[in-house]
Design an enzyme around this catalytic site. Sequence first.
Site, PDB file in Angstrom:
ATOM      1  N   ARG A 342       0.844  -1.208   0.000  1.00  0.00           N
ATOM      2  CA  ARG A 342       0.000   0.000   0.000  1.00  0.00           C
ATOM      3  C   ARG A 342       0.875   1.253   0.000  1.00  0.00           C
ATOM      4  O   ARG A 342       0.530   2.263  -0.632  1.00  0.00           O
ATOM      5  CB  ARG A 342      -0.937  -0.032   1.195  1.00  0.00           C
ATOM      6  CG  ARG A 342      -1.792   1.189   1.410  1.00  0.00           C
ATOM      7  CD  ARG A 342      -2.877   1.368   0.376  1.00  0.00           C
ATOM      8  NE  ARG A 342      -4.049   0.562   0.593  1.00  0.00           N
ATOM      9  CZ  ARG A 342      -5.282   0.871   0.169  1.00  0.00           C
ATOM     10  NH1 ARG A 342      -5.492   2.009  -0.487  1.00  0.00           N
ATOM     11  NH2 ARG A 342      -6.291   0.063   0.359  1.00  0.00           N
ATOM     12  N   GLU A 743     -10.505   5.933   6.233  1.00  0.00           N
ATOM     13  CA  GLU A 743      -9.060   6.153   6.333  1.00  0.00           C
ATOM     14  C   GLU A 743      -8.552   7.471   5.743  1.00  0.00           C
ATOM     15  O   GLU A 743      -7.660   8.098   6.319  1.00  0.00           O
ATOM     16  CB  GLU A 743      -8.325   4.981   5.671  1.00  0.00           C
ATOM     17  CG  GLU A 743      -8.477   3.677   6.415  1.00  0.00           C
ATOM     18  CD  GLU A 743      -7.845   2.520   5.665  1.00  0.00           C
ATOM     19  OE1 GLU A 743      -6.832   1.989   6.139  1.00  0.00           O
ATOM     20  OE2 GLU A 743      -8.370   2.155   4.583  1.00  0.00           O
TER      21      GLU A 743
END
Length: 789
Positions: A342, A743
């Site tokens: 990520r 997020e």
Amino acid sequence: MDESELHALGRSHFVDDLPLPPGTLHAAPVLSGYCQSRVATHDAPLAPGGGGVEGEGGAPGTSSPGLDASHAGLAHARLLGIDATAALALPGVKAVLTAADIPGANRIGVVVDDEPLMAEGEVCYCGQVLALVVAESAEIARCGADLVRVALDPLPACLDARAAQQAGALFAPPRRFACGDAEAAFAACAHVASGSVNIGGQEHVYLETQAALAVPRDDGGMVVHASSQSPSASQVGVARVLGLAAHDVEVDVKRLGGGFGGKESQATPWAAMAALAARHCRCPVKLVLRRQEDMRATGKRHPYSADYRIGLDDEWRIVAYQVTFYQNAGAYSDLSLAILERSLFHAGGSYAIPNLSATAWSCRTHLPPFTAMRGFGGPQAMFVLEAAIGHVARASGIPATVIQARSLLAEGDAFPYGQRTERCRARACWEEACARFDLRRRQQEIARFNAGSPLLKKGLACMPIAFGISFTHRPLNQASALVHAYGDGSVGFTTGAVEMGQGVHRKLRRVVSVELGLPVEHIREESANTTRVANVSPSAASATVDLNGRALLKACAALRGRLLAVAAEHLGMAVEELRLEDGAVWCGTAPAGLDWPTLVRLAGDARVSLSAQAHHATEGLYFDPVREEGHPFAYHVYGTALVEVSLDWLRGTGRIERVEVVHDVGRSLDPLTDRGQVEGGVVQGLGWLTSEELIFDAEGRLKSDSLSGYKPPDIHAAPEIVVHFLEEADEPNGLYLAKAVGEPPLLYAIGAYSALMDALHAARLALVKPLDAPLTPERLLRALYDAGS
């Protein structure tokens, strides 16, 4: 009643609030580095490790021969022996369990099968579980844990990611994302800056600590009430440890008192230990960690170290960027490789960088295994890029906002991994924020203020974001849902979504309300339970509402179709003419004379199923890990924040004054909940970058292991936060045209770091290169005075 109302009234039940079955015992872990450890002198044999000896009463234990009596907290050592004699002699202690008592596999690894439930032969970090004490009360169990003695033989330890990389202590070969030719592009750059920067980890500080209640079933199976973001992962972990099939283990999760990623993989060991003790003692066992135990034993956000090089053309656009990430993964892999990936996906931030090279190393150290936390590796990558932009801006004497504005993503631009932007709103958010919050005027005002203020300086920074929504591991992008209409017309549903304060159940109830035309008061969400909805993905990656909501929508559609067929037959009308609305069947603009309870009764009498199950898998996702190219995300969330700070350079104290956000949330499903998620994400990010510092001693023991020494922001540190949702921003790949919100807002806090660096530069022009984060008062003060007074 809505979750928020239950919380406000203090009526929400968590694992620690569940009524205990008769005969319930309590468990407490023995943690390496924080227990009675003795170092072998090698001049005499050591006592062997003790197994799960049951008992109560007896003579106190004696020291094993050949042990130096000095206390040693060792990050890495051979485990030579465990002496549980004194603990077993304590009245009320029923058993002390070690790895030798595990009937199945001593393995709880998630991605890589490398992590033991309890140490066996080797201790790899301080905080690792060595044994589990089971007693009549939690207090007795902890007293027993204090009496357990362990014998250790020291081994070389490494706590630093770069040192681990140099030593070849890696969980996988390095990965690299690239586009263009960064090395060649630097030769043509008008402005170049390079350096290194470190970013610390972060404790989750969920209000509810890790907890589990395990209850043996009469058929040899196990029911576990767990505080887990991933019920299925906990089910698999418990089954593996106990040597059972998955169908013999039922995991039930009603709600969590916060998670933030810390209960995605790391709830499993505590569920497994409670189940192990329950199986061994043949009675229910409850295990709830105290705050200090939780902080010592669990993983946190990964610390990163990074080297960067950034190049601009003569129009101040970013044209070249090189970065190398050194991820401190801790002693076991946990989710580190996925988190590292990520970081690579977000190495380019919100910018179109034609020549980029990002390399990432996952380094094994002797610290607790670091794990998922809000943002999942994206924040670390974006932090490094913004630090590099700030560096080249200060070195060149221009505002960072000029570089940012000229480098933003536009429609159709390619990310370094090949996916192209669709419905890109990076520039729309930037322009809206700059206009709405008057960026140019405020920059001028701050410049005048700093010129006339000798002791107090201000800083203002912008933080644009682009965050991909989906699990990057494609198989996780699926969900199932089950809906029941009961005979009285009430409705219940189950999905794999875990409520942990993010409002997911509130949004899912709205789905049922819209699809079945019912008031939300008639709808109830059930707990996430592995016997009702199996093989569920974790409630993580900001994808929980999208995945579970779409599965629920499909289930409701199936049930609605059956019921409308019954209504059509009863009313003598065509199905196509009917719809469900306001608790009744409607035809055109008026009720058709058939209410919902009657319709349900008619369907039941006609033996039509009043239950529906459905599955959803996100379409169009793919990624080739060999070429490091693909389309891994369903869509991206964009936004821009302006962050204003003040700095007292005499004392080294910084304050975040204002955070103003334009956020791309699509067509919000629940504006109040989404606004709260943005505000909470900002404050959590501010803690990570300004006040929350993980401090380990040379032995690898966590020194900042309580909230007296570890400092998340409180209400007094929270700035004024203004949130505006970008208008006319529908997202067709989102549920009801909405976007995920969990997020991405944390990333806005990176602007606070940039603003503080600009305020530092205003106080001391020599401060050009980025400082390590978090920018605590101590670090700010040292930087100011190291630069000369």
